[in-house]
Design a protein around this motif. Structure first.
Motif, short mmCIF file in Angstrom:
data_model
loop_
_atom_site.label_atom_id
_atom_site.label_comp_id
_atom_site.label_asym_id
_atom_site.label_seq_id
_atom_site.Cartn_x
_atom_site.Cartn_y
_atom_site.Cartn_z
N GLN A 4 -2.16 5.34 -3.27
CA GLN A 4 -1.67 5.62 -4.63
C GLN A 4 -2.53 6.64 -5.35
N ALA A 5 -3.80 6.75 -4.96
CA ALA A 5 -4.67 7.74 -5.58
C ALA A 5 -4.34 9.15 -5.11
N GLN A 6 -3.67 9.26 -3.97
CA GLN A 6 -3.44 10.57 -3.38
C GLN A 6 -1.98 11.00 -3.40
N HIS A 7 -1.06 10.03 -3.54
CA HIS A 7 0.35 10.36 -3.40
C HIS A 7 1.17 9.64 -4.47
N SER A 8 2.31 10.21 -4.78
CA SER A 8 3.20 9.60 -5.77
C SER A 8 3.94 8.42 -5.16
N THR A 9 4.49 7.59 -6.05
CA THR A 9 5.30 6.46 -5.58
C THR A 9 6.45 6.94 -4.70
N GLU A 10 7.11 8.01 -5.12
CA GLU A 10 8.24 8.53 -4.35
C GLU A 10 7.79 8.96 -2.95
N GLU A 11 6.66 9.61 -2.86
CA GLU A 11 6.15 10.07 -1.57
C GLU A 11 5.80 8.89 -0.67
N ILE A 12 5.15 7.88 -1.26
CA ILE A 12 4.77 6.70 -0.47
C ILE A 12 6.01 5.97 0.02
N ASP A 13 6.99 5.79 -0.86
CA ASP A 13 8.22 5.08 -0.47
C ASP A 13 8.94 5.79 0.67
N GLU A 14 8.87 7.11 0.70
CA GLU A 14 9.55 7.87 1.74
C GLU A 14 8.85 7.77 3.08
N ARG A 15 7.51 7.64 3.08
CA ARG A 15 6.78 7.79 4.33
C ARG A 15 6.14 6.52 4.86
N ILE A 16 5.75 5.58 3.98
CA ILE A 16 4.93 4.45 4.41
C ILE A 16 5.65 3.13 4.12
N GLY A 17 5.60 2.21 5.08
CA GLY A 17 6.11 0.85 4.90
C GLY A 17 5.01 -0.17 5.15
N TRP A 18 5.35 -1.43 4.92
CA TRP A 18 4.37 -2.52 5.07
C TRP A 18 5.08 -3.78 5.52
N PHE A 19 4.44 -4.55 6.40
CA PHE A 19 4.97 -5.88 6.74
C PHE A 19 3.82 -6.85 6.96
N PRO A 20 4.06 -8.16 6.73
CA PRO A 20 3.01 -9.17 6.92
C PRO A 20 2.92 -9.59 8.37
N ILE A 21 1.74 -10.09 8.76
CA ILE A 21 1.58 -10.62 10.12
C ILE A 21 0.47 -11.66 10.13
N ALA A 22 0.69 -12.71 10.90
CA ALA A 22 -0.33 -13.72 11.16
C ALA A 22 -0.30 -14.00 12.66
N ASN A 23 -1.06 -14.96 13.12
CA ASN A 23 -1.17 -15.16 14.56
C ASN A 23 0.14 -15.59 15.21
N SER A 24 0.89 -16.45 14.54
CA SER A 24 2.12 -16.96 15.15
C SER A 24 3.31 -16.94 14.20
N GLU A 25 3.26 -16.10 13.16
CA GLU A 25 4.34 -16.01 12.20
C GLU A 25 4.21 -14.72 11.39
N PRO A 26 5.30 -14.25 10.82
CA PRO A 26 5.25 -13.05 9.98
C PRO A 26 4.84 -13.41 8.56
N ARG A 27 3.57 -13.67 8.37
CA ARG A 27 3.05 -14.16 7.10
C ARG A 27 1.77 -13.40 6.76
N GLY A 28 1.63 -13.01 5.50
CA GLY A 28 0.47 -12.24 5.09
C GLY A 28 -0.75 -13.09 4.84
N LEU A 29 -1.86 -12.42 4.57
CA LEU A 29 -3.11 -13.09 4.21
C LEU A 29 -3.59 -12.51 2.89
N TYR A 30 -4.13 -13.37 2.03
CA TYR A 30 -4.71 -12.86 0.79
C TYR A 30 -6.23 -12.86 0.91
#
Length: 444
Positions: free
Chosen positions: A297-323
């Protein structure tokens, strides 16, 4: 095993903080905290404070994080808030400064059970259980900043989320869609192989130069350990040399690094380089926390990030994020013995998490810690996705263990062949035991 300099520094910091509990300054502060400004009274967030001066300690890399709220508070109340950046390493230098008798009025500090005890909250801080903003926090945020059933930290930003950032163009070239997103760590590694079979990109970008991100590939593999295991670890009844931990380190070493799924030069690679490589597509994925989001976010606009970068959660045995709690999530208020300043510090927190909160998060384009305060408009989709995963996220070991050992240091030695996976686990166990013992934890 030989104790590292970092472990010794942590132990010394703990010991210095403990010794401060018996000096005159600490006793005076504790008395001041109990007699005034300890919470529970009515607070007018914008009441006049002309002539009141407060000090706010921050780390060097977050010296501007509270600028918006400080400027708004000064304008609304007439108070003066001076920010002081403590030299790195912040978590070591702050306890040393406190042991010498110095006290700020307010300070950024990681509100986790592994880091909050390093500043001896029972002796040094104002309890904040009855402040007007406590019930406004979300469920994960309410769980942070509490030691022995007493709240010592205001939670002003959402904990970092750990997950996988990916380059959308590389995934598209490899024919990977959202239906192919992994539901386990093993599937994540398989996805890395698929990227490398179908494109010229590396599966992952690993950061051996800056070291600290090395821990995340191991951390996501520890999510099947039950809460009872972590409780046993904190009573010295379980060990970091448990086969589950050693196996996780071995899998990272053998099946990711050893299998060639990281970019060339990963041993000396940097956090900044990780963001650049993901953006340009020379690496497909980066497993990291929200500081990576902030870098984008410090280097690119929201529009640019939305176009190029995605995110998904992962854990050892499930698609779950960590905080992962970090230093800017929590703000603590010190028992200085000066009732006027203590009450002003409480007012500052009430202002921050009260009338100013929407403006604060909008200025930084970060998620809200208060369910009744909507997230600001203009956040990238990657950030929105992380917010949606927070409520069900696992905690990283910094949020579960009473000491957060420097696993990344031993992993950095492992990638140069200087430690085996088993020796990494032994390093972590030795440091954990040493620091827990220095802090006087029960069972150690």
């Amino acid at each position: 095993m030989k104790r590292t300099a970092t472990a010794v520094a942590l132990i010394c910091a703990a010991a210095l903080t403990l010794s401060a509990c018996s000096d005159d300054t600490a006793n005076q502060a504790s008395t001041g905290g109990g007699s005034g400004g300890a919470g529970g009274g009515e607070i007018d967030p914008t009441a006049p404070l002309d002539g009141v001066e407060l000090t706010f300690w921050t780390a060097q890399n977050t010296v501007n994080a509270a600028d918006q709220v400080i400027e708004a508070f000064e304008e609304a109340t007439g108070a003066k808030v001076t920010t002081e950046a403590i030299p790195d390493l912040y978590e070591q230098n702050v306890p040393t400064r406190l042991a010498s008798g110095e006290r700020p009025d307010l300070m950024f500090w990681q509100p986790s059970i592994s880091t909050l005890p390093f500043i001896q909250p029972q002796q040094n801080l104002l309890p904040l259980d009855d402040e007007p903003w406590v019930d406004d926090l979300g469920p994960i945020e309410q769980s942070l900043g509490v030691i022995d059933d007493t709240r010592y930290a205001a939670i002003v930003t959402s904990p970092a989320m750990l997950g996988v950032y990916y380059n959308k163009d590389v995934f598209a070239e490899a024919g990977i869609t959202e239906d192919d997103f992994p539901t386990s760590y093993d599937e994540l590694l398989q996805l890395g192989h698929r990227v490398q079979d179908e494109t010229d990109a590396a599966g992952f970008y690993e950061v051996g130069g800056d070291q600290w991100p090395l821990q995340w590939q191991v951390q996501v593999q520890l999510t099947d350990l039950p809460d009872s295991w972590w409780e046993g670890l904190n009573r010295n009844e379980e060990s970091w040399t448990d086969p589950a931990v050693v196996d996780a380190i071995e899998k990272y070493n053998d099946e990711l690094l050893g299998a060639g799924l990281a970019q060339e030069g990963y041993r000396t690679a940097t956090f900044t380089g990780q963001a650049e490589a993901l953006w340009e597509g020379s690496s497909a994925m980066a497993l990291n926390v929200t500081s990576f989001q902030s870098q984008l976010q410090a280097q690119h606009s929201t529009e640019e990030i939305d176009e190029r970068i995605g995110w998904f959660p992962i854990a050892n045995s499930e698609p779950r994020g960590l905080y992962s709690p970090d230093q800017t999530n929590g703000v603590v208020a010190f028992a200085t013995g000066d009732e006027e300043r203590q009450n002003a510090a409480r007012q500052f927190l009430a202002f921050w998490l009260g009338p100013d909160y929407a403006d604060f998060i909008d200025a930084r384009k970060i998620p809200s810690v208060q369910p009744d305060v909507p997230n600001p408009e203009g956040m990238p989709q990657t950030a929105i996705d992380q917010v949606e995963e927070l409520a069900d996220a696992h905690g990283v070991f910094q949020a579960k263990a009473i000491v957060a050992p420097n696993m990344h240091i031993a992993l950095a030695e492992m990638i140069y062949g200087e430690r085996s996976p088993r020796e990494v686990a032994e390093y972590v166990e030795n440091e954990f035991d040493d620091v827990a013992g220095a802090q006087g934890a029960e069972g150690f």
